[in-house]
Design a protein around this motif. Structure first.
Motif, short mmCIF file in Angstrom:
data_model
loop_
_atom_site.label_atom_id
_atom_site.label_comp_id
_atom_site.label_asym_id
_atom_site.label_seq_id
_atom_site.Cartn_x
_atom_site.Cartn_y
_atom_site.Cartn_z
N UNK A 235 0.80 -1.25 -0.03
CA UNK A 235 -0.06 -0.11 -0.18
C UNK A 235 0.63 1.13 -0.14
N UNK A 236 0.37 2.60 -0.34
CA UNK A 236 0.93 3.45 -0.62
C UNK A 236 1.65 4.06 0.85
N UNK A 237 0.74 4.24 1.98
CA UNK A 237 1.22 4.74 3.22
C UNK A 237 2.32 3.89 3.68
N UNK A 238 2.24 2.61 3.64
CA UNK A 238 3.50 1.89 4.12
C UNK A 238 4.96 2.11 3.03
N UNK A 239 4.55 2.42 1.92
CA UNK A 239 5.62 2.53 1.04
C UNK A 239 6.25 4.03 1.35
N UNK A 240 5.60 4.92 1.63
CA UNK A 240 6.13 6.29 2.13
C UNK A 240 7.27 5.80 3.47
N UNK A 241 6.50 5.12 4.39
CA UNK A 241 7.18 4.90 5.61
C UNK A 241 8.67 4.13 5.09
N UNK A 242 8.56 2.97 4.29
CA UNK A 242 9.78 2.32 3.98
C UNK A 242 10.77 3.35 3.13
N UNK A 243 10.38 3.91 2.29
CA UNK A 243 11.16 4.85 1.44
C UNK A 243 11.76 5.91 2.56
N UNK A 244 11.03 6.42 3.29
CA UNK A 244 11.63 7.21 4.52
C UNK A 244 12.89 6.41 5.14
N UNK A 245 12.60 5.61 5.74
CA UNK A 245 13.56 4.62 6.41
C UNK A 245 14.84 4.49 5.44
N UNK A 246 14.62 4.13 4.42
CA UNK A 246 15.72 3.81 3.23
C UNK A 246 16.69 5.00 3.16
N UNK A 247 15.98 6.26 2.98
CA UNK A 247 16.59 7.51 2.65
C UNK A 247 17.32 7.83 3.95
N UNK A 248 16.78 7.61 5.08
CA UNK A 248 17.29 8.25 6.43
C UNK A 248 18.67 7.37 6.43
N UNK A 249 18.64 5.91 6.27
CA UNK A 249 19.86 5.25 6.53
C UNK A 249 21.13 5.58 5.29
#
Length: 238
Positions: free
Chosen positions: A160-174
């Motif tokens: 889903x789109x909401x969890x996708x934003x979460x995961x992308x945010x975590x990847x970007x943070x790393x």
């Protein structure tokens, strides 16, 4: 590791930052999913992208002022955290204003900061290879959809789109935390080995102050050319 070797690590870090900035190029994947998931009007959803670009551009001026007062690693970390947080918190946005506040403003400001500071820092390390440094930074930005487009499609389809934003945010943070550790300005009066600072009629080595730059008609012409060239591509992406 000597200074000459270090600059390649800095260039790799700058390329990493610019690859993260290029994630905006897959906005159309998130846009269609957001509209269908929440039933938002297409115009309202599309404006999130426009506001992102405006925030990114305004942050570029701020980054130019701050990078003379802060270390590139610290500034890129601050901007990168804003960028990653914008994407992560966009996953909680169940109303258009929240999407604007998170993805558009937080994400856009962070993107503008890390793009400008990474490009200028990489270029400072390569006075003998300016084209290479800029090419790597711009190239990684343009090529990043090769990774993020399939990733975004996979995440949205499966989670889903909401969890996708979460995961992308975590990847970007790393990515931001790792890359910021290696983004540093060259030592004062440093020059590459076996390179002699010559007379370059097309480039003023000492640069210009902001006021001096604003008095040059060339500056406004460059802004106009860049705006015309970039707007076409940005409209297609949006």
């Amino acid at each position: 590791m000597g200074a000459s070797a270090n600059r390649w690590v800095v260039l790799a870090a700058a390329g990493t930052f610019n690859a993260l900035v290029g994630a905006v190029y897959v906005w159309s994947i998130f846009y269609s999913s957001l509209s269908s998931t929440y039933g938002w009007a297409p115009q309202a959803t599309a404006f999130a992208y426009s506001l992102y670009i405006v925030s990114e551009c305004c942050a570029g001026f701020l980054a130019g002022w701050l990078q003379n007062r802060m270390k590139p690693g610290i500034l890129s970390l601050c901007g990168g955290c804003s960028f990653a947080a914008g994407w992560f918190f966009a996953g909680f946005a169940d109303a258009i204003p929240l999407l604007y506040m998170t993805y558009s403003i937080m994400g856009g400001i962070g993107s503008g900061i890390i793009y400008n500071v990474s490009v200028s820092t990489a270029t400072a390390w390569f006075p003998d290879k300016r084209g290479l440094a800029n090419g790597v930074c711009v190239g990684t930005t343009g090529l990043s959809p090769i990774i993020f487009a399939p990733l975004g499609n996979f995440l949205i389809t499966t989670m889903g789109v909401s969890m996708s934003f979460h995961i992308c945010g975590i990847i970007f943070a790393v990515g931001v935390v790792v890359a910021s550790r290696f983004l540093a300005a060259p030592p004062k009066d440093w020059t590459p080995e076996n390179w002699i600072r010559g007379d370059r009629s097309s480039i003023q080595e000492d640069g210009l102050t902001t006021l001096q730059m604003l008095k040059k008609p060339t500056a406004y012409l460059m802004w106009l050319l860049f705006a015309v060239a970039a707007s076409a591509g940005m409209m297609v992406i949006g």
